[in-house]
Write a protein that holds these residues in place. Structure first.
Motif, PDB file in Angstrom:
ATOM      1  N   MET A 135       0.850  -1.185   0.000  1.00  0.00           N
ATOM      2  CA  MET A 135       0.000   0.000   0.000  1.00  0.00           C
ATOM      3  C   MET A 135       0.895   1.248   0.000  1.00  0.00           C
ATOM      4  SD  MET A 135      -2.840   0.903   2.935  1.00  0.00           S
ATOM      5  CE  MET A 135      -3.734   2.463   2.959  1.00  0.00           C
ATOM      6  N   GLY A 136       0.455   2.316  -0.627  1.00  0.00           N
ATOM      7  CA  GLY A 136       1.240   3.549  -0.663  1.00  0.00           C
ATOM      8  C   GLY A 136       1.577   4.032   0.739  1.00  0.00           C
ATOM      9  N   HIS A 137       2.841   4.422   0.947  1.00  0.00           N
ATOM     10  CA  HIS A 137       3.296   4.804   2.283  1.00  0.00           C
ATOM     11  C   HIS A 137       2.545   6.010   2.826  1.00  0.00           C
ATOM     12  CE1 HIS A 137       7.214   2.363   2.399  1.00  0.00           C
ATOM     13  NE2 HIS A 137       6.529   1.972   1.340  1.00  0.00           N
ATOM     14  N   VAL A 138       2.384   7.027   1.998  1.00  0.00           N
ATOM     15  CA  VAL A 138       1.699   8.240   2.450  1.00  0.00           C
ATOM     16  C   VAL A 138       0.245   7.931   2.775  1.00  0.00           C
ATOM     17  CG1 VAL A 138       0.935  10.552   1.794  1.00  0.00           C
ATOM     18  CG2 VAL A 138       3.243   9.780   1.189  1.00  0.00           C
ATOM     19  N   LYS A 139      -0.393   7.148   1.911  1.00  0.00           N
ATOM     20  CA  LYS A 139      -1.794   6.794   2.134  1.00  0.00           C
ATOM     21  C   LYS A 139      -1.946   5.982   3.415  1.00  0.00           C
ATOM     22  CE  LYS A 139      -4.415   5.988  -1.366  1.00  0.00           C
ATOM     23  NZ  LYS A 139      -5.067   5.385  -2.568  1.00  0.00           N
ATOM     24  N   PHE A 140      -1.046   5.003   3.626  1.00  0.00           N
ATOM     25  CA  PHE A 140      -1.118   4.197   4.845  1.00  0.00           C
ATOM     26  C   PHE A 140      -0.963   5.071   6.077  1.00  0.00           C
ATOM     27  CE2 PHE A 140       1.066   2.081   8.325  1.00  0.00           C
ATOM     28  CZ  PHE A 140       0.212   1.024   8.584  1.00  0.00           C
ATOM     29  N   PHE A 141       0.025   5.943   6.077  1.00  0.00           N
ATOM     30  CA  PHE A 141       0.278   6.786   7.248  1.00  0.00           C
ATOM     31  C   PHE A 141      -0.901   7.721   7.502  1.00  0.00           C
ATOM     32  CE2 PHE A 141       2.243   9.973   9.925  1.00  0.00           C
ATOM     33  CZ  PHE A 141       3.096   9.214  10.724  1.00  0.00           C
ATOM     34  N   ALA A 142      -1.459   8.279   6.433  1.00  0.00           N
ATOM     35  CA  ALA A 142      -2.582   9.211   6.584  1.00  0.00           C
ATOM     36  C   ALA A 142      -3.814   8.498   7.145  1.00  0.00           C
ATOM     37  CB  ALA A 142      -2.910   9.859   5.242  1.00  0.00           C
ATOM     38  N   PHE A 143      -4.157   7.333   6.584  1.00  0.00           N
ATOM     39  CA  PHE A 143      -5.317   6.585   7.065  1.00  0.00           C
ATOM     40  C   PHE A 143      -5.112   6.154   8.513  1.00  0.00           C
ATOM     41  CE2 PHE A 143      -6.654   6.827   2.852  1.00  0.00           C
ATOM     42  CZ  PHE A 143      -7.837   6.152   2.623  1.00  0.00           C
ATOM     43  N   THR A 144      -3.901   5.728   8.826  1.00  0.00           N
ATOM     44  CA  THR A 144      -3.590   5.301  10.185  1.00  0.00           C
ATOM     45  C   THR A 144      -3.678   6.471  11.160  1.00  0.00           C
ATOM     46  OG1 THR A 144      -2.132   3.538   9.388  1.00  0.00           O
ATOM     47  CG2 THR A 144      -1.815   4.254  11.653  1.00  0.00           C
ATOM     48  N   PHE A 145      -3.120   7.609  10.766  1.00  0.00           N
ATOM     49  CA  PHE A 145      -3.092   8.789  11.647  1.00  0.00           C
ATOM     50  C   PHE A 145      -4.511   9.267  11.952  1.00  0.00           C
ATOM     51  CE2 PHE A 145      -2.626  13.151  12.940  1.00  0.00           C
ATOM     52  CZ  PHE A 145      -1.438  13.173  13.659  1.00  0.00           C
ATOM     53  N   VAL A 146      -5.335   9.379  10.919  1.00  0.00           N
ATOM     54  CA  VAL A 146      -6.699   9.879  11.115  1.00  0.00           C
ATOM     55  C   VAL A 146      -7.517   8.902  11.965  1.00  0.00           C
ATOM     56  CG1 VAL A 146      -8.859  10.502   9.976  1.00  0.00           C
ATOM     57  CG2 VAL A 146      -6.674  11.247   9.008  1.00  0.00           C
ATOM     58  N   GLY A 147      -7.419   7.605  11.653  1.00  0.00           N
ATOM     59  CA  GLY A 147      -8.154   6.615  12.427  1.00  0.00           C
ATOM     60  C   GLY A 147      -7.721   6.586  13.880  1.00  0.00           C
ATOM     61  N   ALA A 148      -6.396   6.638  14.105  1.00  0.00           N
ATOM     62  CA  ALA A 148      -5.876   6.643  15.476  1.00  0.00           C
ATOM     63  C   ALA A 148      -6.286   7.910  16.205  1.00  0.00           C
ATOM     64  CB  ALA A 148      -4.357   6.507  15.455  1.00  0.00           C
ATOM     65  N   ALA A 149      -6.335   9.040  15.503  1.00  0.00           N
ATOM     66  CA  ALA A 149      -6.717  10.310  16.137  1.00  0.00           C
ATOM     67  C   ALA A 149      -8.153  10.247  16.651  1.00  0.00           C
ATOM     68  CB  ALA A 149      -6.565  11.465  15.146  1.00  0.00           C
ATOM     69  N   ILE A 150      -9.057   9.701  15.847  1.00  0.00           N
ATOM     70  CA  ILE A 150     -10.460   9.599  16.268  1.00  0.00           C
ATOM     71  C   ILE A 150     -10.580   8.702  17.497  1.00  0.00           C
ATOM     72  CG2 ILE A 150     -12.749   8.789  15.587  1.00  0.00           C
ATOM     73  CD1 ILE A 150     -11.997   9.572  12.699  1.00  0.00           C
ATOM     74  N   TRP A 151      -9.871   7.572  17.468  1.00  0.00           N
ATOM     75  CA  TRP A 151      -9.901   6.658  18.607  1.00  0.00           C
ATOM     76  C   TRP A 151      -9.314   7.314  19.858  1.00  0.00           C
ATOM     77  CZ3 TRP A 151     -12.420   2.706  20.248  1.00  0.00           C
ATOM     78  CH2 TRP A 151     -11.896   1.846  21.214  1.00  0.00           C
ATOM     79  N   ASN A 152      -8.217   8.054  19.680  1.00  0.00           N
ATOM     80  CA  ASN A 152      -7.554   8.689  20.817  1.00  0.00           C
ATOM     81  C   ASN A 152      -8.406   9.805  21.424  1.00  0.00           C
ATOM     82  OD1 ASN A 152      -5.329   7.021  20.749  1.00  0.00           O
ATOM     83  ND2 ASN A 152      -4.128   8.392  19.449  1.00  0.00           N
ATOM     84  N   VAL A 153      -9.189  10.488  20.604  1.00  0.00           N
ATOM     85  CA  VAL A 153     -10.104  11.502  21.143  1.00  0.00           C
ATOM     86  C   VAL A 153     -11.049  10.850  22.148  1.00  0.00           C
ATOM     87  CG1 VAL A 153     -12.089  12.964  20.590  1.00  0.00           C
ATOM     88  CG2 VAL A 153     -10.023  13.117  19.212  1.00  0.00           C
ATOM     89  N   ALA A 154     -11.598   9.690  21.770  1.00  0.00           N
ATOM     90  CA  ALA A 154     -12.517   8.984  22.667  1.00  0.00           C
ATOM     91  C   ALA A 154     -11.810   8.559  23.953  1.00  0.00           C
ATOM     92  CB  ALA A 154     -13.109   7.765  21.953  1.00  0.00           C
ATOM     93  N   LEU A 155     -10.569   8.077  23.830  1.00  0.00           N
ATOM     94  CA  LEU A 155      -9.830   7.634  25.014  1.00  0.00           C
ATOM     95  C   LEU A 155      -9.489   8.800  25.937  1.00  0.00           C
ATOM     96  CD1 LEU A 155      -7.358   5.040  23.434  1.00  0.00           C
ATOM     97  CD2 LEU A 155      -9.514   4.591  24.620  1.00  0.00           C
ATOM     98  N   ILE A 156      -9.066   9.919  25.355  1.00  0.00           N
ATOM     99  CA  ILE A 156      -8.725  11.088  26.170  1.00  0.00           C
ATOM    100  C   ILE A 156      -9.952  11.631  26.890  1.00  0.00           C
ATOM    101  CG2 ILE A 156      -7.879  13.478  26.113  1.00  0.00           C
ATOM    102  CD1 ILE A 156      -6.138  12.644  23.702  1.00  0.00           C
ATOM    103  N   LEU A 157     -11.054  11.757  26.159  1.00  0.00           N
ATOM    104  CA  LEU A 157     -12.279  12.272  26.772  1.00  0.00           C
ATOM    105  C   LEU A 157     -12.785  11.330  27.863  1.00  0.00           C
ATOM    106  CD1 LEU A 157     -14.217  13.690  23.678  1.00  0.00           C
ATOM    107  CD2 LEU A 157     -12.899  14.943  25.402  1.00  0.00           C
ATOM    108  N   GLY A 158     -12.637  10.018  27.629  1.00  0.00           N
ATOM    109  CA  GLY A 158     -13.025   9.051  28.651  1.00  0.00           C
ATOM    110  C   GLY A 158     -12.166   9.190  29.895  1.00  0.00           C
TER     111      GLY A 158
END
Length: 200
Positions: A135-158
């Motif tokens: 998979m394209g490196h930039v695409k993988f990093f971008a998808f991973t970063f955005v997905g992890a950011a959404i998950w981390n928002v939930a964890l931080i708020l919790g």
């Protein structure tokens, strides 16, 4: 128990959070739910701030996943298969499982990487078939970063809610860490003892 973990997170600061989150995706010492949850408690107590915590924690998570992605991308199917065949019992994994994951990724596209960031059992594992599929490196990093950011928002708020609600919130997370570690070890041992390759 939770106090010393909280102190490690607090004194390590944002770079410590990034390091722990990167390590958690490669060799999980402390689950990301606990790391970012404790970060949320630190936000509630004024020891950390939301946006820097979110950025550095997400960057660490993305970098840890990128390491696994790079290893799989560089090794490829041919060189990874002997490793899986040799150590499959201890990984409770065989080559068939890798092929199934690869086909699933190719069939459903790169969005699989994003969606799997919300699944505790598969967040890191999906990096391997993504690397094998080149998979394209930039695409993988971008998808991973955005997905992890959404998950981390939930964890931080919790964690922030927990810190505002309970006076000894870090104790609860400390015992939760111990419980998760025990369950993980027991489940792994059970998997190893029960695991048999399909050829048998």
């Amino acid at each position: 128990m939770g106090e010393w973990i909280y102190e490690i997170v607090r004194q390590g600061g944002y770079l410590g959070i990034m390091f722990l989150m990167a390590l958690e995706n490669i060799i999980p010492p402390i689950p990301s739910e606990v790391i970012m949850g404790l970060g949320g408690i630190a936000v509630a107590r004024g020891d950390m701030h939301f946006w820097p915590l979110l950025f550095w924690g997400t960057l660490g998570s993305a970098l840890g996943n990128y390491v696994l992605f790079l290893i799989a991308d560089r090794l490829g199917y041919e060189r990874l298969r002997p490793f899986i065949d040799r150590w499959g019992r201890w990984l409770t994994l065989e080559w068939h499982d890798v092929e199934v994951a690869g086909r699933f990724l190719r069939r459903h596209g790169h969005w699989v990487v994003f969606v799997f960031r919300f699944m505790p059992m598969f967040r890191s594992v999906i990096s391997i078939p993504a690397g094998l599929a080149h998979m394209g490196h930039v695409k993988f990093f971008a998808f991973t970063f955005v997905g992890a950011a959404i998950w981390n928002v939930a964890l931080i708020l919790g964690g922030k809610w927990l810190g505002q609600t309970l006076a000894q919130a870090e104790q609860w997370l400390g015992w939760a860490t111990l419980a998760v570690a025990v369950v993980t070890v027991v489940f792994y041992v059970w998997r190893v003892l029960r695991w048999k390759p399909r050829s048998e």
